[in-house]
Each structure stands twice: as C-alpha cells, then as structure tokens.
Write an enzyme that holds these catalytic residues in place. Structure first.
Site, PDB file in Angstrom:
ATOM      1  N   TYR A 136       0.813  -1.234   0.000  1.00  0.00           N
ATOM      2  CA  TYR A 136       0.000   0.000   0.000  1.00  0.00           C
ATOM      3  C   TYR A 136       0.839   1.274   0.000  1.00  0.00           C
ATOM      4  O   TYR A 136       2.026   1.240   0.222  1.00  0.00           O
ATOM      5  CB  TYR A 136      -1.078  -0.023   1.068  1.00  0.00           C
ATOM      6  CG  TYR A 136      -0.724   0.069   2.533  1.00  0.00           C
ATOM      7  CD1 TYR A 136       0.575   0.082   3.008  1.00  0.00           C
ATOM      8  CD2 TYR A 136      -1.766   0.140   3.463  1.00  0.00           C
ATOM      9  CE1 TYR A 136       0.831   0.175   4.360  1.00  0.00           C
ATOM     10  CE2 TYR A 136      -1.513   0.234   4.821  1.00  0.00           C
ATOM     11  CZ  TYR A 136      -0.205   0.247   5.256  1.00  0.00           C
ATOM     12  OH  TYR A 136       0.042   0.339   6.593  1.00  0.00           O
ATOM     13  N   GLU A 137       0.142   2.370  -0.303  1.00  0.00           N
ATOM     14  CA  GLU A 137       0.764   3.688  -0.520  1.00  0.00           C
ATOM     15  C   GLU A 137       1.916   3.595  -1.521  1.00  0.00           C
ATOM     16  O   GLU A 137       2.987   4.159  -1.337  1.00  0.00           O
ATOM     17  CB  GLU A 137       1.195   4.317   0.809  1.00  0.00           C
ATOM     18  CG  GLU A 137      -0.031   4.630   1.655  1.00  0.00           C
ATOM     19  CD  GLU A 137       0.170   5.728   2.682  1.00  0.00           C
ATOM     20  OE1 GLU A 137       1.064   6.559   2.493  1.00  0.00           O
ATOM     21  OE2 GLU A 137      -0.598   5.750   3.642  1.00  0.00           O
ATOM     22  N   GLY A 138       1.648   2.878  -2.593  1.00  0.00           N
ATOM     23  CA  GLY A 138       2.647   2.685  -3.638  1.00  0.00           C
ATOM     24  C   GLY A 138       3.386   1.379  -3.421  1.00  0.00           C
ATOM     25  O   GLY A 138       4.118   1.239  -2.446  1.00  0.00           O
TER      26      GLY A 138
END
Lengths: 379, 249
Positions: free
Chosen positions: A362-364
């Site tokens: 997550y978050e990239g």
C-alpha cells in the site's frame, strides 16, 4: 550532522511506547483474530494528540516535526499496525494534504477537528481498476457549474467507516488525462455514499477497510483542494510524505519482531544452551539488527529532509521500498527463530509477518517506488 | 489550593545495574532516567484533581533535587501537566541531604499539600518525605493510597495491617503516597510535550547541608542459579541439596 534526538522527540517516543504497551498489547491478538476495529484505543490515541501530531498548533495540532512522527509510528507499529495505519492516514495524508494545499476556509472547517483528534480522515485514491496506475481514475466528479456530481467506487479504503472527512480523488475532465483530476473534501454522511462490507484481510485485520460507493454525490466547488486539475499532483505529493510514515511503520513491525526474537533467543534452549549461543541464530540476529539500523537511518533521513523543507520524494520512496522489504525479511526470520512457536498466534511474530507484507503493497507498491526512484535518477 | 510534588530522578526500573570505582559508585553510562514511579503516580493524582476540580487547584508544582542532567525528567513532569517546576541544583547524595534541600527550598513558599513518594526506586530509603515534613515543622501522613478533596477538605486513605484507615487531613501537610494513589501514570499528550519547554523551571542554589550517611560499597545479589529438576526417585538428593547447598533445612 547530529544523530541525537531532542528532549521532546525522546519524550514522544516514550509516550508512544507506553501507550502501545499499556493500551494496545493486551488485546491485539484478539482484535486481529476477530477483525475488530479498535474504536476505544483510537479514541485514547486521539485524546493524546497522536492523530494530529504534525499539524500546526494554530490548527489545534501537536506542532511536531516529521522525526517525532516517525518515532511515534515506529513504537505503535511494534505492537499494532492496525492502529498505526489510522495515525498514518490522518497525519501524513489527510491532515498534511489539507494543511499544505487547502484554503484557509477548508482548514478551519475540516483540518481543525481532524488535527485535534475529534474527527478522523480517510484518503480515497485506489479504485477497483486503478491501483498502481492512479491516472486511470474512473470515479467521476462532473462539473455542474456551482458543484461537482461524484459517481464511482473507491477500493481498499482505510478508515472508511470511522472517518468523518474524506479526501476523494476523482476525474473531472477525462480528455485532460491526469491533469483533469481533482481532490475533493467530502463528508462521509453526504447523501449518496454507501460502504461495502468490511474487507477481510491477511494482516492489519482490525483496521477499518471498506470499498466506498458514490452515487450522485453533490459536492460544492469550494470543497475542491487547489486549482481545477490539481488533484493528481496533490495525490502524488501527499503520498511522497505518506511513504515516510509507512517506512516508519515497516521499521516498527521489523523492530517489534526483532525484539521478540532476541528475547526468545536468550531464553529458549536447544542442544544444551540458549539458542542465541548457536551461530545459526546469532548471525541471523546480527543480520536483522544491521538491516533495521539501515532502514531506520533511511527513514529518518527522509523525515529530516521533509522537516528542512527540502525535496524528499526520492528519499521517501527509497525509504519506503527498503524498509518494507526489511520488514518482510526480518519478520520472516523472526518466525524462523521462534520455530513452531513462531507459527502460533500467541507469540505475535506471525501477525507481524502478515502486517509486514502490506507495507510492500500500500501507498505505492515496491515496484512503484522503483519507478519513482529510477525516474529521479534519470531525469 | 496549591499542590507540590517532590520528584526523584531514578534509573528506569528495567535497568541492568552496574557499579564502578571499586563498587562504590553507580555506573550511569547506559542508564535511562525516569520519574520515580510513586512520584509519577502522585503527580498523576494531582493532575486528576485539577481536571475534576478546575480552578480550585490553583497550581501544581514539581520540585527536584538534582543536577542539570535531571531536567529531562522534570520536563516530562511538566509535559504530563505540572504548571511549573523548581530544581535545587545539587547532587542528591543521601536522604537527609535531599530532605534538607527540599525543606529549605519549600519553606519560603506557600503550598497546601506536599506530595512525596513512599520511597524512590533507586535506594528505597523511604525517609525523605518524613524528614522533610519534620524540617518544615509540618504534619505528615504516610502510606497514603487515596487522596480526595471535597468542599475544600482533604480526605485520605492509609493502608494499615489488615485494612484501610480513613482520615481527614488539615492543610498544609506532607502526604507520603504509595500504590493506589493513582491507577496508572498519565501519558503526556502531544501538546503537553510541546508546551513543556515554555513552562517555568526555576533553578535554585542549594543550601549548606551535611550528609549523615556515606556509601561504603555496593553488592549485587548472586546471579540466579540454573533450575534443577528432582523427581520422586531422587527425593533424598533434593533433601541433601536443600540442606547442604541452599542451607534452607
């Protein structure tokens, strides 16, 4: 160069550690098993000011630097990343995004209750068909003159149910591609918003994750953050800062598993001595310690750059990539050191290993971080 | 009502204790210093009273006898919610010395309740509170496990053998507190931590005072031996070990 933390930073780290050990540890396994959202724990966390710790004092935040935030994130994540993820989304994505790019009116209305911890925020970017490729937003914010009409679905949204304030990334002008995307402040109880069921996840199971559906949700133009078409840039810049929080979370997960493995190695006996006296285990511990030390330094450097108002996107991507990988490696080794016990829920390390996996996604994802890093190298 | 809490700066209770200088001095190199746990609970109780009684509690002050190095501990007390602090700039050598310094710093000031922990986690002297009260010519109550203020009156519970004694105390007095005074130490809030630096911390010069005791040498307890298992078959061996090695029977 100065590697010494300030008095305040040390105090914040201790406060976070005390909170995590006293409030989170007693029921963390149970909550994880039952996917139960830690509502009471989050309430206490917000009363202590952790959810708005980086927001300026003038908006009722804690007025602290990113290094303090990193230290607090790590301590909370050693015990429970389902809680630290709430802290991360509130601090680095929602609050920071509004504080940095929002209008004064938006800050008064939305940031103040978020920074003081009275309300929780959520950041809605991912979609069923737009994860890593965030330019392909299918959620539409149709320009209707004095308002936007929002339709679409957002996926895997942390804090979806507990949040009151959403920042929604949506496409207004598809012809302009990512330059036609906007970021909108939307209140969760706006008519036309429905939530999917709680997502049953591998790790961070007690965090509040849902899909969110928008059907003809009417949003006044004044709720747009920045100029028309600023939404994609807003999301990318906000995520740059968010990565520091996730790197710190990954370090906490790694350090939590490492500390448990280190203690176990000095207690558990095999072949007539504590297993830490066997080189097979001792060298594992040495490798884990080196990796964690490296990961911490990378994360702190990115935080320091942000605090100095210097460009930090390159370093935060590196920190997020490296710390997430280290968290995966260290937690896997911790389970190995615990042997059969490590595979049992009671000993925490299997949960930390499941939590570590999400930091690579997550978050990239780690792959996206490599795109960010390599593009910075060759620009 | 003005409340004062005497706080000691002690090694974290999980510290591995080591000595230097022929076991005459504590090795301070790797020690993390904390507020003495009883003192931290006393401060927590004072903050709880202020939260529930509001302006009736005019101020919460903390006082410490210690060198400049103890200021992080004092700042923590300010971050938790004390309004101001006094540091008597002296090395806290022994109980009488500390009690004397506290009394000298306090006597020119006006406090209604002076809280002190029953003992400190480092030397467990359990004597500063009582001595300080005597030097201040104030009454003191020891082993207090609860302290409440109702309509300006102070009610306290003392733990005594087999039960609890309930008392009403006249102010000013010294309250020597122990377990029960507060459930858990207050965790400082983020804003409290940021505001701590702006709160007044007054440093006062020490008075001339003698030390009545002197450390000769420290001794660490013997390390714990390995656990040994005896079964029904070798009960005679167990008796032998208890008699000859452990000298318990």
């Amino acid at each position: 160069m100065n590697f010494e933390f300030t008095e305040e930073q040390k105090m914040i780290r201790q406060a976070a550690k005390d909170f995590a050990e006293r409030e989170l540890l007693p029921d963390v396994i149970e909550r994880d098993t039952r996917s139960e959202f830690p509502a009471e724990h989050i309430k206490k966390l917000s009363e202590l000011g952790f959810l708005g710790m980086m927001t300026d004092l003038k908006y009722d935040g804690g007025g602290m630097d990113t290094i303090s935030y990193v230290l607090a994130m790590e301590e909370i994540s050693k015990i429970d990343s389902s809680v630290s993820v709430v802290m991360s989304v509130c601090n680095s994505l929602v609050n920071w995004g509004i504080e940095k790019f929002g209008s004064e009116k938006q800050k008064e209305k939305y940031l103040r209750p978020l920074a003081s911890g009275q309300k929780i925020g959520a950041f809605l970017l991912s979609e069923p068909e737009a994860g890593s490729d965030a330019t392909k937003q299918r959620t539409i914010a149709e320009d209707k003159g004095d308002h936007y009409l929002v339709n679409g679905t957002k996926n895997f949204i942390t804090n979806a149910n507990c949040a009151s304030t959403y920042i929604v990334i949506a496409q207004t002008d598809p012809e302009k591609g990512h330059k036609g995307i906007n970021a909108l402040l939307i209140e969760k109880d706006a008519p036309g918003i429905t939530l999917g069921p709680h997502d049953d996840k591998m790790g961070m199971r007690s965090s509040d994750t849902h899909s969110v559906m928008f059907t003809d949700v009417k949003i006044p133009k004044e709720n747009r953050i920045g100029e028309d078409g600023f939404g994609f840039k807003f999301a990318m810049q906000t995520l740059d800062g968010g990565r520091i929080g996730i790197a710190a979370q990954a370090n906490g997960i790694a350090a939590g598993a490492f500390e448990r493995a280190l203690n176990y190695s000095q207690e558990r006996k095999a072949f007539g001595t504590e297993i830490g006296n066997h080189q097979a285990i001792a060298f594992k511990l040495a490798d884990m310690a080196v990796k964690i030390e490296n990961a911490r330094n990378m994360c702190l450097k990115a935080a320091w750059l942000k605090d100095q108002n210097k460009p930090f996107g390159y370093q935060s991507a590196m920190a997020k990539l490296y710390c997430a990988d280290i968290a995966m490696e260290v937690t896997t080794e911790a389970v190995q050191i615990f042997g059969g016990y490590g595979y049992m829920k009671e000993y925490h390390v299997e949960r930390l290993m499941r939590e570590a996996k999400l930091t690579q996604i997550y978050e990239g994802t780690s792959e996206i971080q490599k795109i960010v890093i390599s593009r910075s190298l060759m620009k | 009502m003005k409340i004062l809490i005497c706080i000691s700066d002690v090694p974290d209770t999980t510290t591995k204790i080591k000595f230097t200088n022929d076991n005459k001095e504590l090795d301070q190199t790797e020690i993390q210093w904390i507020i003495n746990p009883w003192d931290e609970l006393a401060l927590t109780r004072a903050i709880e009273l202020k939260e529930s009684l509001g302006e009736k509690i005019e101020s919460i002050t903390v006082i410490n006898v210690g060198p400049a190095g103890s200021e992080p501990t004092i700042r923590k007390a300010l971050a938790m919610g004390a309004d101001n602090a006094i540091r008597v700039d002296a090395d806290p050598k022994e109980s009488y010395f500390v009690a004397y310094q506290l009394a000298e710093a306090i006597k020119s000031r006006d406090f209604d309740i002076i809280l002190a922990g029953l003992d400190s986690a480092d030397y467990n002297g359990a004597s500063v509170g009582g001595m300080m009260a005597e030097l201040l010519d104030m009454p003191s109550v020891s082993a207090i496990s609860a302290l409440n203020i109702e309509n300006g009156k102070v009610f306290i519970n003392r733990e005594i053998e087999g039960g609890t004694q309930k008392l009403e105390a006249q102010t000013p007095f010294v309250a020597i507190v122990q377990k029960g005074i507060a459930i858990e130490p207050k965790i400082p809030a983020m804003r409290g931590i940021m505001m701590a630096r702006t709160k007044p911390l007054e440093v006062v010069a020490p008075a001339n005072a003698d030390c009545l005791t002197e450390n000769i040498v420290y001794e660490l307890p013997q390390p714990k031996g390995a656990c040994r298992k005896f079964t029904e078959e070798n009960v005679n061996e167990l008796v032998d070990v208890l008699h000859k090695e452990a000298k318990l029977i």
